[in-house]
Design a protein around this motif. Structure first.
Motif, PDB file in Angstrom:
ATOM      1  N   ALA A  96       0.660  -0.826  -0.271  1.00 15.05           N
ATOM      2  CA  ALA A  96       0.109   0.391   0.230  1.00 15.05           C
ATOM      3  C   ALA A  96       0.759   0.992   0.058  1.00 15.05           C
ATOM      4  O   ALA A  96       0.680   1.664  -0.499  1.00 15.05           O
ATOM      5  CB  ALA A  96      -1.048  -0.134   1.287  1.00 15.05           C
ATOM      6  N   TRP A  97       2.055   1.370   0.380  1.00 17.77           N
ATOM      7  CA  TRP A  97       2.998   2.139   0.863  1.00 17.77           C
ATOM      8  C   TRP A  97       3.706   2.214  -0.769  1.00 17.77           C
ATOM      9  O   TRP A  97       3.452   3.622  -1.005  1.00 17.77           O
ATOM     10  CB  TRP A  97       3.682   2.343   1.937  1.00 17.77           C
ATOM     11  N   ILE A  98       3.979   1.700  -0.485  1.00 23.58           N
ATOM     12  CA  ILE A  98       4.836   1.078  -2.487  1.00 23.58           C
ATOM     13  C   ILE A  98       3.922   2.188  -3.859  1.00 23.58           C
ATOM     14  O   ILE A  98       4.278   3.292  -4.539  1.00 23.58           O
ATOM     15  CB  ILE A  98       5.459  -0.071  -2.921  1.00 23.58           C
ATOM     16  N   VAL A 135      16.980   8.854  -9.938  1.00 24.05           N
ATOM     17  CA  VAL A 135      18.179   8.354  -8.113  1.00 24.05           C
ATOM     18  C   VAL A 135      16.956   7.796  -7.873  1.00 24.05           C
ATOM     19  O   VAL A 135      17.657   6.241  -7.426  1.00 24.05           O
ATOM     20  CB  VAL A 135      17.751   9.937  -7.244  1.00 24.05           C
ATOM     21  N   GLY A 136      15.554   7.346  -8.220  1.00 24.38           N
ATOM     22  CA  GLY A 136      14.286   6.096  -8.023  1.00 24.38           C
ATOM     23  C   GLY A 136      14.810   5.145  -8.377  1.00 24.38           C
ATOM     24  O   GLY A 136      14.769   4.439  -7.764  1.00 24.38           O
ATOM     25  N   LEU A 137      15.180   5.414  -9.784  1.00 27.90           N
ATOM     26  CA  LEU A 137      15.296   3.975 -10.092  1.00 27.90           C
ATOM     27  C   LEU A 137      16.108   3.382 -10.177  1.00 27.90           C
ATOM     28  O   LEU A 137      16.652   1.837 -10.978  1.00 27.90           O
ATOM     29  CB  LEU A 137      15.286   4.394 -12.001  1.00 27.90           C
ATOM     30  N   ALA A 143      17.683  -2.372  -4.825  1.00 26.54           N
ATOM     31  CA  ALA A 143      17.317  -2.598  -3.588  1.00 26.54           C
ATOM     32  C   ALA A 143      17.012  -4.087  -2.930  1.00 26.54           C
ATOM     33  O   ALA A 143      16.985  -5.281  -3.700  1.00 26.54           O
ATOM     34  CB  ALA A 143      15.761  -2.456  -4.121  1.00 26.54           C
ATOM     35  N   SER A 144      17.363  -3.909  -2.152  1.00 23.10           N
ATOM     36  CA  SER A 144      17.709  -4.944  -0.908  1.00 23.10           C
ATOM     37  C   SER A 144      16.995  -5.212   0.207  1.00 23.10           C
ATOM     38  O   SER A 144      16.650  -6.660   0.612  1.00 23.10           O
ATOM     39  CB  SER A 144      18.991  -4.983  -0.311  1.00 23.10           C
ATOM     40  N   SER A 152      12.374   5.561  -2.832  1.00 23.64           N
ATOM     41  CA  SER A 152      12.436   5.275  -4.884  1.00 23.64           C
ATOM     42  C   SER A 152      10.607   5.946  -5.078  1.00 23.64           C
ATOM     43  O   SER A 152      10.937   6.928  -5.826  1.00 23.64           O
ATOM     44  CB  SER A 152      12.415   4.331  -5.403  1.00 23.64           C
ATOM     45  N   ARG A 153       9.506   5.711  -4.688  1.00 27.02           N
ATOM     46  CA  ARG A 153       8.425   5.974  -4.655  1.00 27.02           C
ATOM     47  C   ARG A 153       8.278   7.388  -4.528  1.00 27.02           C
ATOM     48  O   ARG A 153       7.631   7.973  -5.341  1.00 27.02           O
ATOM     49  CB  ARG A 153       7.312   5.030  -4.379  1.00 27.02           C
TER      50      ARG A 153
END
Length: 508
Positions: A96-98, A135-137, A143-144, A152-153
């Motif tokens: 939901a947050w993403i 930067v986000g991509l 991402a780990s 990012s989002r």
């Protein structure tokens, strides 16, 4: 052939509107218009570079579309361990947050854009606003843990908010009157192409490869826009860099002769001086009956746009089709949705001037309401345990009908109405506040959609969206005046209740 009158009255903030000025304010402006007509008759018109500049700038809108559609193919992977870069599947809360952090960031973006665009320029604001995408991509690629994706989002959301605020402004200020409307529609077109980009390649590429493919677009924008496309001449005049403004306008008009753009440049200067002299604050909106009504109508349309459920459909399209158990592969369904969205985004730009905004908005809300209600009925039967295999075609038809009617009305028109409702001196602050409200409502819906769905089911959620569309229909029918074919002054007269009924009858 009769010479076409060209009126180069530029809007001080959100670009320019061909209806912004109906009549010359003084003799000087009338002389400028006559001179422009004479000059345009002498030299051939070459608008190729204006199209190139607008398309290059709209690569930023392409990236917006990519990030808006990113969750659709990615969330199903993150919620399992199939091609999941994380150590474990994400929770429903993280999902939901993403989904929701992008509209939350986008609610902040307009304030940042409004502050920067008049200080450092439209071009540099778009360039700097593109950096959070990159930067986000990159964070997605590295991402780990889910925190990388959450950050990012949010960053991509800020970039979306900046882009949607400044890009229409830039394109409006570089375009000639005759093609300003056409170039203005590129924002929605490139956004929908970006959505299709995510829908089409996301399901078939690895997580890392998909994010790398997404990264190509903002980098291409950054390089090409920085190297080849000039700053808005309007902004350059605003900061007293007249020689650079002249050079930029000559490049945009594809001419090597300064005399070819002299009259247009003089008209821009007059417009800049008038805008700076009459600039107003946010509080001034509520000192006028007409401006207050404009603010309520603009916010109302954008709120109904969001509560129709558009972000839910776009962000979670693939998941919706998976849950519905449609006969076609869910990823193929989302590709079809993307293609349909592109087609009808183009159709809407043709119909707006022919049918009027008010009629299209009512048709749009009625179509969306019917689509959401039928989708709610399907999930109601499914949740009861009924055999819905014979209705497996219904969800895709409902979503397609929803997207078609959304693109015809409540997709593009609320933004167009907002641009017409406010005069130049308050358009910046009014547009910033209205856009921020729109994205914040989008954040709330996206964040709590899952929670509400657990309480009332998907049938209840889509039913609520359908009811909101019905209320949106009533709002448009009862309160929204028709603005198509009317000048800004006529619209202000309507909002203030000072329009002459005889004039309306004569026009009809």
């Amino acid at each position: 052939m009769e010479a076409t009158k060209q009126n180069y009255k530029y809007d001080s903030v959100a670009g320019s509107d061909p209806e912004a000025v109906d009549k010359p304010h003084d003799g000087r402006q009338r002389d400028v218009q006559v001179t422009v007509m004479a000059e345009s008759a002498k030299r051939p018109v070459n608008r190729t570079f204006q199209y190139i500049a607008a398309c290059t700038a709209n690569l930023a809108a392409f990236t917006c579309g990519i990030t808006l559609g990113w969750t659709s193919p990615v969330l199903p992977k993150l919620q399992t361990m199939i091609d999941n870069p994380l150590s474990e599947p994400i929770s429903e809360s993280d999902a939901a947050w993403i989904g929701s952090l992008l509209p939350l960031g986008a609610a902040l973006g307009p304030f940042l854009a409004g502050a920067l665009s008049d200080k450092i320029g439209r071009k540099r604001t778009l360039l700097y606003g593109n950096l959070p995408f990159i930067v986000g991509l990159l964070l997605n690629i590295m991402a780990s843990a889910s925190n990388y994706l959450l950050l990012s989002r949010f960053l991509c959301g800020i970039a979306v908010g900046v882009t949607f605020t400044v890009l229409p402004m830039y394109v409006g200020e570089i375009a000639e009157n005759e093609i300003r409307g056409a170039l203005g529609t590129l924002l929605q077109l490139f956004t929908t192409v970006g959505l299709l980009y995510s829908f089409a390649i996301g399901p078939y590429m690895s997580f890392t490869a998909f994010n790398t493919a997404c990264l190509v677009i903002p980098i291409t924008f950054l390089v090409t826009f920085f190297l080849f496309i000039p700053e808005s001449p309007y902004f350059l005049l605003q900061v007293k860099r007249d020689d650079e403004a002249e050079a930029a306008l000559m490049k945009l008009r594809s001419t090597d002769e300064a005399n070819d753009v002299r009259s247009e440049l003089d008209e821009m200067k007059a417009s800049v001086e008038e805008a700076l002299a009459n600039k107003s604050s946010f509080g001034d909106i509520f000192k006028s009956r007409g401006l207050t009504k404009a603010y309520i109508l603009s916010n109302g349309l954008l709120v109904f746009q969001q509560v129709s459920g558009i972000n839910i459909v776009l962000f979670f399209a693939q998941s919706i089709f998976q849950d519905a158990g449609v006969a076609l592969a869910p990823e193929l369904c989302t590709i079809i949705v993307g293609i349909v969205q592109i087609i009808f985004s183009g159709v809407s730009s043709i119909l707006i001037d022919r049918s009027g905004k008010r009629l299209l908005l009512m048709v749009s809300s009625a179509g969306m309401a019917a689509s959401q209600m039928l989708l709610a009925y399907f999930f109601h039967l499914k949740d009861k345990g009924d055999d819905v295999s014979w209705l497996s075609w219904l969800p895709i038809c409902c979503v397609l009908a929803y997207i078609i009617t959304y693109c015809l009305g409540f997709g593009p028109i609320p933004w167009a109405v907002m641009g017409e409702m406010f005069p130049a001196n308050v358009k910046s602050v009014a547009s910033t506040a209205t856009a921020a409200t729109c994205w914040f409502i989008g954040f709330l819906l996206t964040k709590y959609f899952g929670m509400v769905t657990e309480m009332i089911g998907k049938s209840g959620s889509f039913g609520v969206f359908g009811v909101c569309c019905v209320v949106g229909f009533a709002f448009v029918f009862k309160f929204l005046p028709e603005t198509s074919g009317k000048s800004l002054q006529e619209i202000q007269n309507m909002l203030n209740g000072t329009a002459d009924p005889k004039e309306d009858v004569e026009k009809k």
